[in-house]
Design a protein around this motif. Sequence first.
Motif, short mmCIF file in Angstrom:
data_model
loop_
_atom_site.label_atom_id
_atom_site.label_comp_id
_atom_site.label_asym_id
_atom_site.label_seq_id
_atom_site.Cartn_x
_atom_site.Cartn_y
_atom_site.Cartn_z
N GLU A 132 -5.41 0.09 -5.82
CA GLU A 132 -6.20 1.16 -5.21
C GLU A 132 -7.41 0.63 -4.45
O GLU A 132 -8.03 1.36 -3.68
CB GLU A 132 -6.67 2.15 -6.29
N LEU A 133 -7.77 -0.62 -4.67
CA LEU A 133 -8.98 -1.18 -4.06
C LEU A 133 -8.70 -1.91 -2.74
O LEU A 133 -9.64 -2.32 -2.06
CB LEU A 133 -9.66 -2.15 -5.04
N VAL A 134 -7.43 -2.11 -2.39
CA VAL A 134 -7.09 -2.71 -1.09
C VAL A 134 -6.87 -1.57 -0.10
O VAL A 134 -5.95 -0.77 -0.25
CB VAL A 134 -5.83 -3.58 -1.19
N PHE A 148 -0.88 0.32 -1.06
CA PHE A 148 -0.29 -0.32 -2.25
C PHE A 148 -0.51 0.48 -3.53
O PHE A 148 -0.07 0.05 -4.59
CB PHE A 148 -0.90 -1.71 -2.44
N ASN A 149 -1.17 1.64 -3.44
CA ASN A 149 -1.48 2.34 -4.68
C ASN A 149 -0.22 2.92 -5.32
O ASN A 149 0.83 3.04 -4.68
CB ASN A 149 -2.56 3.41 -4.45
N THR A 184 -9.00 -5.29 9.49
CA THR A 184 -8.62 -3.89 9.21
C THR A 184 -8.45 -3.65 7.71
O THR A 184 -8.15 -2.53 7.30
CB THR A 184 -7.29 -3.53 9.92
N LEU A 185 -8.64 -4.70 6.91
CA LEU A 185 -8.47 -4.63 5.47
C LEU A 185 -9.81 -4.77 4.75
O LEU A 185 -10.73 -5.38 5.27
CB LEU A 185 -7.54 -5.75 4.97
N ARG A 186 -9.86 -4.22 3.56
CA ARG A 186 -10.98 -4.45 2.67
C ARG A 186 -10.42 -4.58 1.26
O ARG A 186 -9.46 -3.91 0.89
CB ARG A 186 -12.01 -3.32 2.71
N PHE A 187 -11.07 -5.44 0.46
CA PHE A 187 -10.77 -5.47 -0.96
C PHE A 187 -12.05 -5.10 -1.69
O PHE A 187 -13.03 -5.84 -1.65
CB PHE A 187 -10.27 -6.84 -1.42
N ASP A 188 -12.04 -3.94 -2.35
CA ASP A 188 -13.24 -3.42 -3.00
C ASP A 188 -14.43 -3.45 -2.04
O ASP A 188 -15.53 -3.88 -2.40
CB ASP A 188 -13.54 -4.22 -4.28
N GLN A 189 -14.19 -3.04 -0.81
CA GLN A 189 -15.18 -2.88 0.25
C GLN A 189 -15.65 -4.20 0.87
O GLN A 189 -16.49 -4.18 1.76
CB GLN A 189 -16.41 -2.10 -0.24
N THR A 190 -15.17 -5.33 0.39
CA THR A 190 -15.62 -6.60 0.96
C THR A 190 -14.58 -7.14 1.93
O THR A 190 -13.39 -6.89 1.82
CB THR A 190 -15.88 -7.64 -0.14
N LYS A 191 -15.05 -7.93 2.88
CA LYS A 191 -14.19 -8.47 3.93
C LYS A 191 -13.38 -9.66 3.43
O LYS A 191 -13.75 -10.35 2.49
CB LYS A 191 -15.04 -8.90 5.13
N ILE A 192 -12.27 -9.88 4.12
CA ILE A 192 -11.39 -11.01 3.80
C ILE A 192 -11.38 -11.92 5.03
O ILE A 192 -11.17 -11.47 6.15
CB ILE A 192 -9.96 -10.54 3.48
N ALA A 247 1.90 -10.56 0.78
CA ALA A 247 1.44 -11.82 0.17
C ALA A 247 0.01 -11.69 -0.31
O ALA A 247 -0.36 -12.24 -1.36
CB ALA A 247 1.57 -12.95 1.17
N LEU A 248 -0.80 -10.96 0.43
CA LEU A 248 -2.19 -10.74 0.03
C LEU A 248 -2.26 -9.99 -1.29
O LEU A 248 -2.98 -10.38 -2.22
CB LEU A 248 -2.93 -9.96 1.12
N MET A 249 -1.46 -8.92 -1.40
CA MET A 249 -1.46 -8.14 -2.65
C MET A 249 -0.90 -8.96 -3.81
O MET A 249 -1.45 -8.97 -4.92
CB MET A 249 -0.64 -6.86 -2.46
N ASP A 250 0.20 -9.68 -3.55
CA ASP A 250 0.78 -10.54 -4.59
C ASP A 250 -0.24 -11.54 -5.12
O ASP A 250 -0.33 -11.79 -6.33
CB ASP A 250 2.00 -11.29 -4.06
N THR A 251 -1.03 -12.09 -4.22
CA THR A 251 -2.01 -13.11 -4.60
C THR A 251 -3.14 -12.50 -5.43
O THR A 251 -3.59 -13.09 -6.43
CB THR A 251 -2.59 -13.80 -3.35
N LEU A 252 -3.61 -11.32 -5.05
CA LEU A 252 -4.66 -10.65 -5.82
C LEU A 252 -4.18 -10.35 -7.24
O LEU A 252 -4.91 -10.56 -8.22
CB LEU A 252 -5.09 -9.36 -5.13
N ILE A 253 -2.95 -9.87 -7.36
CA ILE A 253 -2.40 -9.57 -8.68
C ILE A 253 -2.25 -10.85 -9.50
O ILE A 253 -2.57 -10.88 -10.69
CB ILE A 253 -1.05 -8.83 -8.56
N GLN A 254 -1.79 -11.91 -8.84
CA GLN A 254 -1.64 -13.18 -9.54
C GLN A 254 -2.98 -13.72 -10.02
O GLN A 254 -3.10 -14.20 -11.16
CB GLN A 254 -0.97 -14.21 -8.62
#
Length: 346
Positions: A132-134, A148-149, A184-192, A247-254
Amino acid sequence: MNTHKTQQDTGSYIALGEYCLISAPTVNLPNGESCVPQHFYGYNHDLESVESILNHIQFSNHYPIFCAEDDQGLFIQVGIIGRENYQRNNPARSKKIVYGRKWRVEPNLPTSEIIQTVFLALKKAREHEIRELVTLSSIDGQKVSTPFNSHHDLPLMAECHSLFQLSETTQSFTIESIQQLLDTLRFDQTKIQCVDLVHRRNGKVLVDVMFNIGDKEQDKNIEFSELHGIETTLVLNTSSTNELLYALMDTLIQLSDRYVEKHFKFNGFNRFSREHDLRQIGEFSINTRFIQSNKLDEKGKQLITEHNCSVDESRAPNIKLEQQKLRLAESFRNIEMIEGFLPKGF
């Protein structure tokens, strides 16, 4: 809590919800301790014994672990204390508690498996939040979504599946083009940030990214602070936007799973940490599972086999709906070839 002190020990202590099977053998460990291995235990857990297990688990006060029971029996549930994910524009919003799914606990479930159930429940609770944070900006750039939610209407999506057909082809990725997408993405409001890029001769693409720390005001409020400031590598099978996003989501979960592995403890021991010597874990398994023949007589073997069979039989589901029998019929077409206990009523 010492779940493996036996009746032969001077302490004569067995943990709540556990009992030694008749004729259960003891084995000697390399450190001089003796024990009855868990597969020679029986279990009859209730609310009190499950709570006694949870009392020896340490992880994070942000993830309180509950045990309770309802008409269907015992269950474990993880709470998540944090800010509301869908009010990101209000940095001063108050904390809130939400609850994950109920994880059922059978009374005859081994203590070790109850601990592992909590371990898995924590992983999945955190994954749910991360999804929910991506956020991804809409095509017109006016709104954001959380693709991805876990709350999308799946039956409706199945009805409208043609909307989701992928038409993109591989692209010629550069650091600049990847950064344009990451903007165009944020993870918990922070930039990647895209730090580096390597095209491998086998067609894979390695993308080094940094989950940047936000500003000072934001740092106090981010929910997954341990994932911020990390530089990691995404491994893409193809050069495509879709592949990069997944791949970004997979990596965050990992990364989150590895954090749980390292910090989840029972009696102060982080069993799932990869800092432990895996070969020594293998030797421990051999030492406790391969029992010398003279340790167990024929009557003892029979009693333990009968106990294990009764546990296996208790786990076979009771099929009452005729439509369920029809749905499962193909799986059980050749019943004579299947060992174990068939579903009841099948």
